[in-house]
Design a protein around this motif. Structure first.
Motif, PDB file in Angstrom:
ATOM      1  N   HIS A  17      39.615  42.837  32.942  1.00 13.23           N
ATOM      2  CA  HIS A  17      38.259  42.989  32.765  1.00 13.23           C
ATOM      3  C   HIS A  17      37.561  41.937  32.017  1.00 13.23           C
ATOM      4  CE1 HIS A  17      39.101  46.744  34.315  1.00 13.23           C
ATOM      5  NE2 HIS A  17      40.023  46.712  33.846  1.00 13.23           N
ATOM      6  N   GLU A  18      38.159  40.950  31.039  1.00 12.28           N
ATOM      7  CA  GLU A  18      37.453  40.021  30.257  1.00 12.28           C
ATOM      8  C   GLU A  18      37.194  38.860  31.027  1.00 12.28           C
ATOM      9  OE1 GLU A  18      40.069  39.371  26.867  1.00 12.28           O
ATOM     10  OE2 GLU A  18      40.003  41.326  26.129  1.00 12.28           O
ATOM     11  N   TYR A  19      38.186  39.003  31.844  1.00  8.30           N
ATOM     12  CA  TYR A  19      38.150  37.464  33.438  1.00  8.30           C
ATOM     13  C   TYR A  19      36.696  37.992  33.629  1.00  8.30           C
ATOM     14  CZ  TYR A  19      42.287  35.491  31.428  1.00  8.30           C
ATOM     15  OH  TYR A  19      43.340  35.299  30.630  1.00  8.30           O
ATOM     16  N   VAL A  22      33.456  37.717  32.714  1.00  4.73           N
ATOM     17  CA  VAL A  22      32.905  36.346  32.616  1.00  4.73           C
ATOM     18  C   VAL A  22      32.742  35.529  33.311  1.00  4.73           C
ATOM     19  CG1 VAL A  22      33.065  36.105  30.044  1.00  4.73           C
ATOM     20  CG2 VAL A  22      35.159  34.960  31.553  1.00  4.73           C
ATOM     21  N   GLY A  23      33.152  35.797  35.018  1.00  7.63           N
ATOM     22  CA  GLY A  23      32.777  35.169  36.264  1.00  7.63           C
ATOM     23  C   GLY A  23      34.183  34.762  36.613  1.00  7.63           C
ATOM     24  N   LEU A  24      35.393  34.278  36.001  1.00  9.45           N
ATOM     25  CA  LEU A  24      36.361  33.646  35.684  1.00  9.45           C
ATOM     26  C   LEU A  24      37.677  34.382  36.910  1.00  9.45           C
ATOM     27  CD1 LEU A  24      37.952  32.971  32.238  1.00  9.45           C
ATOM     28  CD2 LEU A  24      36.631  31.115  33.810  1.00  9.45           C
ATOM     29  N   LEU A  40      38.590  40.037  45.091  1.00  9.89           N
ATOM     30  CA  LEU A  40      38.278  39.261  43.465  1.00  9.89           C
ATOM     31  C   LEU A  40      39.072  39.232  42.628  1.00  9.89           C
ATOM     32  CD1 LEU A  40      35.024  41.791  42.371  1.00  9.89           C
ATOM     33  CD2 LEU A  40      35.056  39.077  43.741  1.00  9.89           C
ATOM     34  N   VAL A  41      40.283  40.101  42.815  1.00  6.13           N
ATOM     35  CA  VAL A  41      41.501  39.982  42.790  1.00  6.13           C
ATOM     36  C   VAL A  41      42.263  38.720  43.255  1.00  6.13           C
ATOM     37  CG1 VAL A  41      43.255  40.255  40.788  1.00  6.13           C
ATOM     38  CG2 VAL A  41      41.255  41.205  40.530  1.00  6.13           C
ATOM     39  N   SER A  42      43.720  37.397  43.205  1.00  3.44           N
ATOM     40  CA  SER A  42      44.685  37.163  44.541  1.00  3.44           C
ATOM     41  C   SER A  42      45.935  37.730  43.430  1.00  3.44           C
ATOM     42  CB  SER A  42      44.161  35.893  43.975  1.00  3.44           C
ATOM     43  OG  SER A  42      42.756  34.839  44.570  1.00  3.44           O
ATOM     44  N   ILE A  43      46.620  38.179  44.588  1.00  3.55           N
ATOM     45  CA  ILE A  43      47.896  38.414  44.518  1.00  3.55           C
ATOM     46  C   ILE A  43      48.769  37.787  44.805  1.00  3.55           C
ATOM     47  CG2 ILE A  43      49.784  40.177  44.413  1.00  3.55           C
ATOM     48  CD1 ILE A  43      47.070  40.883  43.011  1.00  3.55           C
ATOM     49  N   ALA A  44      50.001  37.102  43.788  1.00  2.18           N
ATOM     50  CA  ALA A  44      51.058  36.095  44.106  1.00  2.18           C
ATOM     51  C   ALA A  44      52.376  36.733  44.069  1.00  2.18           C
ATOM     52  CB  ALA A  44      50.857  34.725  43.170  1.00  2.18           C
ATOM     53  N   ARG A  70      32.253  38.872  40.530  1.00  2.00           N
ATOM     54  CA  ARG A  70      32.814  39.099  39.602  1.00  2.00           C
ATOM     55  C   ARG A  70      32.904  40.301  38.339  1.00  2.00           C
ATOM     56  NH1 ARG A  70      34.674  33.808  39.714  1.00  2.00           N
ATOM     57  NH2 ARG A  70      36.576  33.105  41.799  1.00  2.00           N
ATOM     58  N   ARG A  71      31.820  39.543  37.860  1.00  4.28           N
ATOM     59  CA  ARG A  71      31.091  40.383  36.491  1.00  4.28           C
ATOM     60  C   ARG A  71      30.198  41.839  37.175  1.00  4.28           C
ATOM     61  NH1 ARG A  71      27.579  35.050  34.985  1.00  4.28           N
ATOM     62  NH2 ARG A  71      29.318  34.211  33.314  1.00  4.28           N
TER      63      ARG A  71
END
Length: 93
Positions: A17-19, A22-24, A40-44, A70-71
């Motif tokens: 949530h923090e990342y 801030v749009g990271l 919005l989230v990449s998985i490896a 992201r925000r």
């Protein structure tokens, strides 16, 4: 990255949530909490994939459309938004 085990599969990393706030870009292992954010989230799943995706995601760090998305995703899960939903539920009782 989190190791895939029964305990971690049910966790919700606060840094997520923090990342997003801030749009990271976010990269993690295949945890339920991360997969709910779609693209919005990449998985490896392997260390090699993690390294490759980290490099690719670095290039998206300043993409204004992705930063805004992201925000928005983080805002939808903020304490204020959750409190609003709880109050709506209570008002509907």
């Amino acid at each position: 990255p989190y190791i895939r085990n029964a305990f971690n599969l049910g966790s919700s990393p606060l840094k997520l949530h923090e990342y997003l706030a801030v749009g990271l870009p976010v990269l993690g292992t295949n945890l339920t909490a991360l997969t709910e954010y779609g693209e919005l989230v990449s998985i490896a799943d392997t260390p090699l994939a993690f390294g490759r995706l980290a490099g690719e995601l670095a290039a998206t760090r300043h993409d204004s459309a992705l930063v805004a998305a992201r925000r928005r995703a983080a805002d939808a899960q903020s304490v204020d938004r959750i409190a609003e939903r709880v109050l709506e539920i209570i008002d509907g009782l």
